[in-house]
Design an enzyme around this catalytic site. Structure first.
Site, PDB file in Angstrom:
ATOM      1  N   HIS A  30     -11.288  43.527  75.839  1.00 23.89           N
ATOM      2  CA  HIS A  30     -10.263  43.856  74.951  1.00 23.89           C
ATOM      3  C   HIS A  30     -10.874  45.118  74.055  1.00 23.89           C
ATOM      4  CE1 HIS A  30      -6.826  43.480  72.364  1.00 23.89           C
ATOM      5  NE2 HIS A  30      -7.598  43.981  71.313  1.00 23.89           N
ATOM      6  N   GLU A  31     -11.784  45.058  73.600  1.00 17.84           N
ATOM      7  CA  GLU A  31     -12.581  46.036  72.810  1.00 17.84           C
ATOM      8  C   GLU A  31     -13.055  47.217  73.504  1.00 17.84           C
ATOM      9  OE1 GLU A  31     -11.968  45.755  69.702  1.00 17.84           O
ATOM     10  OE2 GLU A  31     -11.599  43.725  69.404  1.00 17.84           O
ATOM     11  N   HIS A  34     -10.329  49.646  73.878  1.00 14.50           N
ATOM     12  CA  HIS A  34     -10.262  50.434  72.663  1.00 14.50           C
ATOM     13  C   HIS A  34     -11.005  51.585  72.830  1.00 14.50           C
ATOM     14  CE1 HIS A  34      -7.069  48.234  71.085  1.00 14.50           C
ATOM     15  NE2 HIS A  34      -7.671  46.988  70.775  1.00 14.50           N
TER      16      HIS A  34
END
Length: 372
Positions: A30-31, A34
């Site tokens: 997820h990170e 980003h």
């Protein structure tokens, strides 16, 4: 059995390890999404941590400090221009570089990347499951095991038999049971809750045969068991069909997941601590993972699918502090023609953060309550 014994029975060491590993991988990816979208637009990323809490290893690579932190519960990424900066006078002010300097579409791309990664990962893992294990066929019930000495064994039912019809009617893909829509194979359970003559139409060795029997759900006040373990049959499919079904299932699951979140918010606002099977907190999730770890690696993959989709949908909710809330603030600033002031954004984000933290505490307490 006291509280600690009950908790220890539910959470196995292997389950706890798998829970930490699955969460860390999910949050890391997820990170990472980003990070990738920020770097692709030339925005510096100050740090990227695998794990939370105290840092025990760090190394600078490509302008980012990569960290390993003590607690294996996810991670975080620090993108330049997303947090207030300290001015020369020591006062915090709104950032003007990095993420803050991007136009609205660029900001939304960075914020949307994390939930989208979890969504794609969930779909990808579901596709892998369907390709490797077959796709559930809800209009057929496969008998997985027959209890020795049971009524089912006396009738001649065997493991591997596939029930295609009950009481002269083919099983549908979906059915209404107690006011709820269920998979058709659940009608096997419904039939065994009714007294009288029953017929199971069974597919075996390329042919079908009927098994007729008289049934009493209770006898002398004791619940009777036929003696079969069953679940939906499976159909072997290729990658393309597995992918198409995974996308369809995800789209169909979205309203139900959002409904579960809405019910959770309602319980939170009314401080209703009664048990809710639709949403689990960290302890409930670890309990599910513990059970899955005892079954098979594929059961763990199923749990990973559920967690990825849940995290994706939850993060897209328009709650300040979550990715969806940040996207909402970006859109609001674009519609106004100017960004919110630092004080306004801080107040909104603080309120959202307090709500999410309170919600997490509420779910945690509700989880604990099951063991008292």
């Amino acid at each position: 059995m006291n509280f600690f014994q009950s908790l220890a029975a539910a959470l196995t060491p292997a389950g706890l390890v798998w829970t930490a590993l699955i969460f860390t991988v999910i949050v890391f990816l997820h990170e990472l999404a980003h990070y990738a979208l920020a770097r692709a637009q030339g925005v510096p990323v100050k740090s990227f941590s695998i794990g939370m809490g105290p840092v025990f290893f760090r190394r600078v690579w490509r302008g980012t400090e990569w960290r390993l932190s003590l607690l294996p519960i996810g991670g975080y990424v620090e993108i330049e221009g997303m947090a207030p900066v300290e001015g020369e006078d020591g006062q915090l002010r709104a950032p003007s570089t990095g993420f803050a300097a991007l136009r609205a579409p660029g900001k939304i791309a960075v914020l949307l990347a994390g939930p989208l990664m979890n969504l794609l990962l969930g779909i990808g893992l579901m596709t892998l499951l369907f390709t490797a294990q077959g796709m559930p066929a809800p209009d057929r019930a496969r008998i997985e095991a027959v209890v020795a000495g049971s009524r089912a064994q006396a009738l001649g039912l065997r493991a591997g038999d596939v029930i295609t019809g009950v009481d002269g009617r083919d099983l549908p893909e979906t059915a209404q049971l107690n006011g709820q829509e269920v998979a058709g194979y659940e009608l096997v359970r419904a039939a065994l809750n009714e007294a009288g003559p029953h017929t199971f139409t069974v597919l075996r060795g390329g042919g079908t045969r009927d098994f007729r029997f008289e049934w009493q759900p209770t006898l002398n006040g004791k619940k009777q068991l036929l003696g079969i373990q069953y679940g939906p049959d499976v159909t072997r499919v290729g990658v393309a069909q597995a992918l198409a079904t995974s996308v369809t299932n995800t789209a169909q699951a979205a309203p139900q997941v959002l409904k579960s979140f809405a019910q959770l918010f309602g319980r939170f606002l009314t401080l209703d601590l009664s048990r809710d099977e639709n949403v689990s907190g960290p302890i409930g999730t670890a309990e599910i993972v513990s059970r899955a770890a005892a079954l098979s690696p594929w059961a763990l993959v199923q749990v990973a699918v559920m967690l990825n989709l849940s995290l994706a949908f939850f993060n897209l909710l328009p709650i300040p502090g979550l990715d969806g809330g940040r996207i909402l603030l970006v859109l609001l600033g674009a519609l106004r023609g100017k960004a919110l002031t630092l004080a306004q954004e801080n107040a909104i984000n603080f309120a959202g953060f307090a709500f999410v933290m309170g919600l997490m505490l509420f779910v945690f307490l509700r989880d604990l309550g099951r063991f008292f």
